[in-house]
Design a protein around this motif. Structure first.
Motif, PDB file in Angstrom:
ATOM      1  N   THR A 155     -14.399 -11.860  27.559  1.00  0.00           N
ATOM      2  CA  THR A 155     -15.398 -10.797  27.681  1.00  0.00           C
ATOM      3  C   THR A 155     -16.777 -11.314  28.073  1.00  0.00           C
ATOM      4  O   THR A 155     -17.657 -10.520  28.365  1.00  0.00           O
ATOM      5  N   GLU A 156     -16.966 -12.626  28.084  1.00  0.00           N
ATOM      6  CA  GLU A 156     -18.230 -13.218  28.498  1.00  0.00           C
ATOM      7  C   GLU A 156     -17.947 -14.508  29.250  1.00  0.00           C
ATOM      8  O   GLU A 156     -16.877 -15.102  29.118  1.00  0.00           O
ATOM      9  N   VAL A 190     -15.748  -3.462  25.873  1.00  0.00           N
ATOM     10  CA  VAL A 190     -15.834  -4.831  25.362  1.00  0.00           C
ATOM     11  C   VAL A 190     -16.389  -5.789  26.423  1.00  0.00           C
ATOM     12  O   VAL A 190     -16.763  -6.918  26.107  1.00  0.00           O
ATOM     13  N   LEU A 191     -16.457  -5.320  27.680  1.00  0.00           N
ATOM     14  CA  LEU A 191     -17.068  -6.094  28.763  1.00  0.00           C
ATOM     15  C   LEU A 191     -18.459  -5.567  29.111  1.00  0.00           C
ATOM     16  O   LEU A 191     -19.025  -5.927  30.144  1.00  0.00           O
ATOM     17  N   ALA A 246      -1.803  -6.039  16.364  1.00  0.00           N
ATOM     18  CA  ALA A 246      -2.726  -6.394  15.272  1.00  0.00           C
ATOM     19  C   ALA A 246      -3.613  -7.563  15.678  1.00  0.00           C
ATOM     20  O   ALA A 246      -4.813  -7.577  15.365  1.00  0.00           O
ATOM     21  N   ARG A 247      -3.042  -8.527  16.409  1.00  0.00           N
ATOM     22  CA  ARG A 247      -3.792  -9.724  16.790  1.00  0.00           C
ATOM     23  C   ARG A 247      -4.828  -9.422  17.879  1.00  0.00           C
ATOM     24  O   ARG A 247      -6.008  -9.723  17.740  1.00  0.00           O
ATOM     25  N   VAL A 248      -4.370  -8.800  18.974  1.00  0.00           N
ATOM     26  CA  VAL A 248      -5.259  -8.541  20.117  1.00  0.00           C
ATOM     27  C   VAL A 248      -6.163  -7.338  19.852  1.00  0.00           C
ATOM     28  O   VAL A 248      -7.289  -7.273  20.336  1.00  0.00           O
ATOM     29  N   GLY A 249      -5.660  -6.395  19.059  1.00  0.00           N
ATOM     30  CA  GLY A 249      -6.431  -5.188  18.794  1.00  0.00           C
ATOM     31  C   GLY A 249      -7.774  -5.452  18.138  1.00  0.00           C
ATOM     32  O   GLY A 249      -8.703  -4.656  18.283  1.00  0.00           O
ATOM     33  N   GLU A 250      -7.899  -6.579  17.452  1.00  0.00           N
ATOM     34  CA  GLU A 250      -9.161  -6.921  16.807  1.00  0.00           C
ATOM     35  C   GLU A 250     -10.304  -7.010  17.823  1.00  0.00           C
ATOM     36  O   GLU A 250     -11.458  -6.690  17.509  1.00  0.00           O
ATOM     37  N   ILE A 251      -9.984  -7.423  19.062  1.00  0.00           N
ATOM     38  CA  ILE A 251     -11.002  -7.532  20.108  1.00  0.00           C
ATOM     39  C   ILE A 251     -11.653  -6.173  20.357  1.00  0.00           C
ATOM     40  O   ILE A 251     -12.863  -6.068  20.548  1.00  0.00           O
ATOM     41  N   PHE A 252     -10.829  -5.121  20.339  1.00  0.00           N
ATOM     42  CA  PHE A 252     -11.307  -3.785  20.672  1.00  0.00           C
ATOM     43  C   PHE A 252     -11.817  -3.029  19.439  1.00  0.00           C
ATOM     44  O   PHE A 252     -12.768  -2.258  19.540  1.00  0.00           O
TER      45      PHE A 252
END
Length: 268
Positions: A155-156, A190-191, A246-252
């Motif tokens: 995202t960065e 998130v971007l 559950a793992r990737v969803g934390e990003i959003f």
């Protein structure tokens, strides 16, 4: 009924940006999120297929006793009229209408730029919603690589910045220059930092997640559906790969998601 949960659905994880904004705006409400992870992305599928999937997701949520359904997916908002009819009198809200209204509040005469998935751009949902309210000119650009970048947590840094420049510089070089940029996919918030950096300070950004949360809060008040007491923790439903969700969803979502709170379901 007022203390029933609010249902939120998306094709995958991007809609968690909307749910995070909802949970922040409405801390007294319980939410049930459904991600159709077995059939994502919706953005490359036909409008008929997306409408069918949206109806199946909405029915799965109503079976859980929700009091409202939020379509936290720009592409799936093509199914909004059908869901309103199928679920009446239950209120149903999408992300397109609030986003269009916010863009016009910021720039009543445009021009408005929209970045979104291929399906949202081809369907012209934002163009229709804006032109229902104004004659402001609208330009669009599909940005498909933003979705995998978001899901990989990129995202960065130089990679997302290079992709953002490739997509945005030709779009924003058009004359007259757009005054507002709509983030027309729930993955894109998130971007936001990278997108804002490339767009520059003269262009206002419309974050569909935050705008939709405001619209839901207004609708709850209007329908007298605001909860008097929260009924329990938020719940998560997926159609595939609950551990990855559950793992990737934390990003959003912006905070950890307990794998034990994620249930796999089948949509019919």
């Amino acid at each position: 009924m007022n203390n029933a949960p609010i249902g939120v659905f998306d094709s995958g994880m991007g809609g968690l940006t909307v749910m995070a904004a909802l949970a922040k705006k409405l801390p007294g409400e319980q939410f049930i999120y459904l991600g159709d992870t077995a059939r994502l992305p919706y953005g490359t599928k036909s409008a008929d297929t997306v409408r069918r999937y949206a109806l199946q997701a909405a029915h799965a949520l109503t079976e859980r006793g929700v009091k409202m359904v939020v379509i936290a997916c720009n592409t799936a908002s093509v199914g909004l009229p059908y869901l309103k009819e199928a679920l009446a009198p239950m209120p149903v809200l999408g992300v397109i209408e609030p986003g269009a209204e916010a863009a016009l509040r910021m720039a009543p005469n445009g021009p408005v730029a929209v970045i979104a998935t291929e399906g949202t751009v081809k369907g012209g949902a934002y163009v229709h919603a804006i032109h229902d309210r104004s004659s402001a000119p609208v330009v669009q650009k599909p940005c498909p690589l933003f979705v995998p970048l978001a899901e990989e947590g990129l995202t960065e840094g130089p990679i997302p910045e290079a992709v953002a420049r490739r997509y945005l510089e030709p779009l924003l070089a058009q004359l007259p220059k757009p005054k507002v940029l709509v983030l027309g996919c729930t993955h894109y918030p998130v971007l936001k930092k990278v997108i804002a950096g490339v767009a520059g300070p003269d262009i206002a950004l419309v974050d569909s997640a935050a705008i939709t949360a405001d619209a839901v809060a207004e609708l709850l008040e209007l329908r007298d559906l605001k909860a008097s007491a929260k009924q329990g923790p938020h719940k998560f439903l997926v159609t595939d790969a609950p551990d990855r969700f559950a793992r990737v969803g934390e990003i959003f979502f912006g905070e950890p998601i307990d794998p034990g709170a994620v249930e796999q379901v089948d949509l019919q």
